[in-house]
Scaffold this motif. Structure first.
Motif, short mmCIF file in Angstrom:
data_model
loop_
_atom_site.label_atom_id
_atom_site.label_comp_id
_atom_site.label_asym_id
_atom_site.label_seq_id
_atom_site.Cartn_x
_atom_site.Cartn_y
_atom_site.Cartn_z
N THR A 1 8.95 6.04 2.70
CA THR A 1 10.03 5.17 2.25
C THR A 1 11.00 4.88 3.40
OG1 THR A 1 9.81 6.09 0.04
CG2 THR A 1 11.84 4.91 0.51
N ILE A 2 11.25 5.86 4.22
CA ILE A 2 12.14 5.66 5.37
C ILE A 2 11.49 4.71 6.39
CG2 ILE A 2 13.19 6.83 7.35
CD1 ILE A 2 13.75 9.17 5.33
N VAL A 3 10.18 4.79 6.54
CA VAL A 3 9.47 3.83 7.40
C VAL A 3 9.73 2.41 6.90
CG1 VAL A 3 7.18 2.98 8.05
CG2 VAL A 3 7.70 5.41 8.24
N TYR A 4 9.64 2.23 5.58
CA TYR A 4 9.92 0.91 5.02
C TYR A 4 11.37 0.51 5.28
CZ TYR A 4 10.59 -3.06 2.03
OH TYR A 4 10.91 -4.32 1.58
N LEU B 1 0.84 -1.21 0.00
CA LEU B 1 0.00 0.00 0.00
C LEU B 1 0.87 1.26 0.00
CD1 LEU B 1 -2.88 -0.89 2.50
CD2 LEU B 1 -3.04 -0.64 0.01
N ILE B 2 1.91 1.25 0.81
CA ILE B 2 2.81 2.40 0.87
C ILE B 2 3.45 2.64 -0.50
CG2 ILE B 2 5.06 3.17 1.74
CD1 ILE B 2 4.22 2.07 4.47
N PHE B 3 4.03 1.59 -1.08
CA PHE B 3 4.72 1.78 -2.36
C PHE B 3 3.74 2.06 -3.49
CE2 PHE B 3 8.39 0.03 -0.15
CZ PHE B 3 9.34 0.93 -0.57
N GLY B 4 2.53 1.53 -3.40
CA GLY B 4 1.51 1.86 -4.39
C GLY B 4 1.15 3.34 -4.31
N TYR B 5 1.05 3.85 -3.09
CA TYR B 5 0.74 5.27 -2.87
C TYR B 5 1.87 6.15 -3.42
CZ TYR B 5 -0.31 9.58 -0.33
OH TYR B 5 -0.58 10.89 0.00
N ALA C 1 9.05 10.62 1.03
CA ALA C 1 10.36 10.20 1.55
C ALA C 1 10.19 9.56 2.93
CB ALA C 1 11.30 11.40 1.63
N GLY C 2 9.34 10.14 3.75
CA GLY C 2 9.09 9.59 5.09
C GLY C 2 8.51 8.19 5.04
#
Length: 154
Positions: free
Chosen positions: A132-135, A59-63, A129-130
């Motif tokens: 992505t950093i969470v990932y 979901l994060i990367f889709g967003y 960016a945030g």
């Protein structure tokens, strides 16, 4: 920013393709049995929630990908699509080879790709960016888990 249905469909399609690749091997009974038969670290938080966490990161990367499509950020789009597809191919590699060391080493590429993506996204959006950093933070835990799993099963 306008709502781009085609951008949304492309983002969802990339994530679904990767999830299908990962799930096609992970869901096979023999592969589940093999994975369950391994010695796992005692604090296997990841093991209990792996499917949900994986879905959350798709979901994060889709967003992120959706917003990059809207902004037409070609280099970042290619990088995110590469990351998404590798997120599906690495588990397939694990179950096809049943080689924990090869799987662990193949995941090290993310230590280059994720910080590079975070850097590129920082130029565009603090939110993207945030995320992505969470990932990346999760991935560091994930990597330590796989390292311990590999060492316990040598």
């Amino acid at each position: 920013m306008s709502l781009g249905i085609s951008d949304l469909m492309l983002s969802v399609g990339c994530c679904l393709a990767s999830m299908t690749i990962a799930g096609s091997t992970a869901s096979k009974k023999a592969n589940k049995e093999w994975f369950d038969s391994l010695n796992h670290p005692d604090n296997s938080f990841m093991l209990k929630y792996m499917t949900y966490i994986g879905f959350g990161f798709y979901l994060i990367f889709g967003y992120v990908l959706y917003h990059l499509f809207i902004g037409n950020e070609i280099v970042s789009i290619i990088l995110v699509i590469t990351i998404i597809l590798l997120m599906g191919l690495c588990p397939m590699l694990l179950y096809k080879t049943r080689n924990l060391k090869l799987f662990f080493v193949s995941n090290l590429i993310f230590l280059v790709l994720i910080p590079l993506l975070a850097y590129l996204l920082l130029q565009l959006s603090l939110l993207l960016a945030g995320l992505t950093i969470v990932y990346l933070l999760w991935f560091l835990y994930d990597l330590s888990y796989w390292y311990r799993l590999m060492k316990m099963n040598q």
